[in-house]
Design a protein around this motif. Structure first.
Motif, mmCIF file in Angstrom:
data_model
loop_
_atom_site.group_PDB
_atom_site.id
_atom_site.type_symbol
_atom_site.label_atom_id
_atom_site.label_comp_id
_atom_site.label_asym_id
_atom_site.label_seq_id
_atom_site.Cartn_x
_atom_site.Cartn_y
_atom_site.Cartn_z
ATOM 1 N N LYS A 129 0.828 -1.206 0.000
ATOM 2 C CA LYS A 129 0.000 0.000 0.000
ATOM 3 C C LYS A 129 0.860 1.253 0.000
ATOM 4 C CE LYS A 129 -3.675 2.327 2.606
ATOM 5 N NZ LYS A 129 -4.570 2.242 3.803
ATOM 6 N N GLY A 132 -5.728 -1.988 -12.346
ATOM 7 C CA GLY A 132 -6.233 -0.853 -11.596
ATOM 8 C C GLY A 132 -7.524 -1.098 -10.871
ATOM 9 N N GLU A 148 -0.766 -1.178 -7.301
ATOM 10 C CA GLU A 148 -2.179 -1.319 -7.643
ATOM 11 C C GLU A 148 -2.532 -2.709 -8.149
ATOM 12 O OE1 GLU A 148 -3.168 1.695 -10.447
ATOM 13 O OE2 GLU A 148 -3.356 3.270 -8.914
ATOM 14 N N ASN A 149 -1.586 -3.373 -8.785
ATOM 15 C CA ASN A 149 -1.879 -4.662 -9.419
ATOM 16 C C ASN A 149 -0.964 -5.733 -8.843
ATOM 17 O OD1 ASN A 149 -3.839 -3.530 -11.337
ATOM 18 N ND2 ASN A 149 -2.041 -2.521 -12.224
#
Length: 544
Positions: free
Chosen positions: A424, A537, A429-430
């Motif tokens: 994080k 995303g 994101e992926n």
């Protein structure tokens, strides 16, 4: 694929050597002497007589060929000379053997781009690890070996795309857990024919358990395996011979010849459920480290690994970083060598103060920092983590406080929390985790808080079922209803054998779980049990 920076690699290698030397200071007397003897090349590596290869009477390429860890400008080629693979020493004298290798742009070797000679040393069980450099990025190559009158089969490999290049697609396969005594490697026969760029092996390449004369569940009627396999592996010779048994399997050979492999281990390459320097039987660490030294040495010898992965004593730097242009970064983990001991005596149990202790780790502090630092500098669209044991929460019953596996990340929740917090903070994101170990196929949504199913989905975990371990299995196991109810983030559960393929693209990734109906008899057809898509995303699995 490109490795981590040169400074990073050098530091990791130095750290591994320091750890190995420091640990050996705690191993005294005969144990230390034996460990060094089984793990370090002797002076004979430079001075042993060289054999006249023309005197090799039988095919020395019985264990096939392989390639691994593709980088943009180089490939790693592997073979092991073994005219008598089920005999100590491979049926060769304690002498060096010169081997020619060739790399070409075509399977007929009319356009050879590199060739050379390497020496197969008896100290390394006549294995070769040939790093061929100065190659073009993103290209397919063909390779073979020659010695005396013998020529190996032809293999196909490839280089990774150029560092930082825009790449629109990558198809990978993930495999794990291939217990020879549980059945045929039929999944590999199909994988050899599948159109993939690279194969990730997620652990349990071999098993330490005894294999009887009939090959266990293979139930041979036309051949008898030597008694040398009908015992648990303990010594360097035991492990070397066990790799020979596995690598004579024609389907495994075909898969290695067809695709480059990226490998990491779990436990059975050494011993079931070991943790760092602790084995499952409570033997003194000094004794277990001797066995671990032998197992790690044989692992490096028999897998397509590069020089930085060569072991030092009972330590081997296996975690490493590879890239596929800007499309994907692969952080290959080792969750076995540095972990804290399993809580509550291993097995399954309810979480408690011992398992939730924030000091506990499944990766070790150094590897954990390396992973998170790598994410912070990543420019890849997909950040993929090939590793060994179940990452997502997996409740094993429907009780208010459910039991979980103490050998998986559930037994090390503080480690998992730190890793997810690191992802994080790095803005990943992926995130995609590739897992083996459990002999079933799972597909999970990785939740920010597994105890709150309304929390954000932060990634995807794909668990590759076994190649053979667990025998034939079943599409729906007796635990199916319980597990799927207890774990709403579990989107798929299948108990057949096989493998999973993943197509990574610019907009989405597609996972196909491929299974065979049986492995206790050869020749089963391959089917696609389920397919899922996750959007770039927008983490979360949806049926394809």
């Amino acid at each position: 694929m490109t490795p981590a920076g040169q400074q990073d690699t050098a530091e990791l290698r130095a750290a591994a050597g320091h750890v190995g030397r420091r640990r050996f200071l705690t191993v005294t007397g005969a144990a230390a002497a034996l460990a060094f003897a089984t793990n370090l090349p002797t002076a004979g590596a430079a001075s042993a007589a060289e054999m006249d290869a023309r005197k090799i009477a039988d095919d020395p390429f019985t264990l096939g060929i392989a390639s691994g860890d593709p980088q943009p400008d180089s490939v790693l080629l592997w073979t092991r000379l073994a005219p008598s693979p089920y005999e100590p020493g491979n049926g060769l004298p304690n002498q060096r053997v010169a081997v020619e290798w060739e790399l070409a742009r075509d399977a007929r070797f009319q356009r050879v781009v590199r060739r050379g000679y390497e020496i197969a040393h008896p100290e390394f069980n006549h294995t070769l690890h040939v790093e061929v450099g100065s190659l073009g990025a993103g290209r397919t190559y063909y390779f073979r070996f020659k010695t005396g009158k013998w020529i190996s089969e032809t293999g196909r490999t490839r280089t990774a795309p150029a560092s930082g290049s825009k790449v629109s697609s990558l198809k990978l396969a993930a495999v794990s857990c291939q217990a020879y005594h549980d059945g045929y490697f039929t999944a590999y026969k199909h994988l050899a024919q599948d159109d993939v760029d690279v194969v990730f092996h997620l652990g349990d390449y071999l098993y330490e358990y005894a294999v009887n004369s009939a090959g266990g569940a293979r139930n041979y009627t036309d051949r008898t395996l030597p008694a040398v396999f009908n015992r648990e592996t303990q010594t360097l010779e035991d492990y070397r011979l066990r790799y020979a048994l596995y690598k004579t399997d024609p389907d495994l050979r075909a898969a290695h010849a067809a695709h480059p492999f990226v490998v990491t281990w779990d436990d059975h390459e050494t011993e079931n459920n070991y943790a760092d320097d602790l084995d499952e039987n409570g033997n003194p660490p000094a004794e277990f480290l001797v066995r671990r030294a032998a197992a790690y040495r044989a692992y490096w010898e028999n897998l397509p690994l590069r020089r930085p992965q060569q072991p030092v004593g009972p330590d081997l730097q296996l975690y490493r970083r590879l890239r596929w242009g800007r499309l994907a970064q692969f952080d290959i983990l080792d969750t076995r060598q540095y972990r804290s001991d399993q809580a509550y005596g291993d097995g399954v149990d309810v979480p408690g103060p011992e398992s939730t202790d924030p000091r506990r780790t499944i990766t070790g502090a150094t590897q954990e920092r390396w992973l998170i630092d790598g994410w912070r500098s990543s420019k890849a669209l997909w950040n993929v983590v090939p590793q060994q044991v179940n990452f997502s929460q997996r409740k094993l019953d429907l009780n208010a406080v459910a039991k979980v596996s103490m050998d998986a990340w559930d037994g090390y929740p503080a480690s998992r929390d730190r890793v997810l917090a690191g992802a994080k903070s790095a803005g990943i994101e992926n995130l995609m985790v590739l897992t083996g170990d459990v002999h079933v196929g799972y597909a999970y949504d990785i939740k920010a808080d597994f105890d709150d199913q309304a929390s954000k989905t932060v990634g995807t975990e794909l668990v590759a079922t076994s190649v053979a371990s667990g025998k034939d299995g079943a599409e729906k196991l007796p635990t199916w209803d319980t597990y799927t109810k207890a774990n709403p983030h579990m989107k798929f559960y299948n108990g057949r054998r096989g493998y999973v393929t993943v197509d990574l693209g610019l907009e989405s990734a597609r996972a196909d779980f491929k299974t065979v109906s049986a492995v206790t008899t050869p020749g089963a057809a391959i089917t696609t049990a389920a397919s899922f898509v996750t959007e770039a995303g927008n983490p979360g699995l949806k049926p394809a």
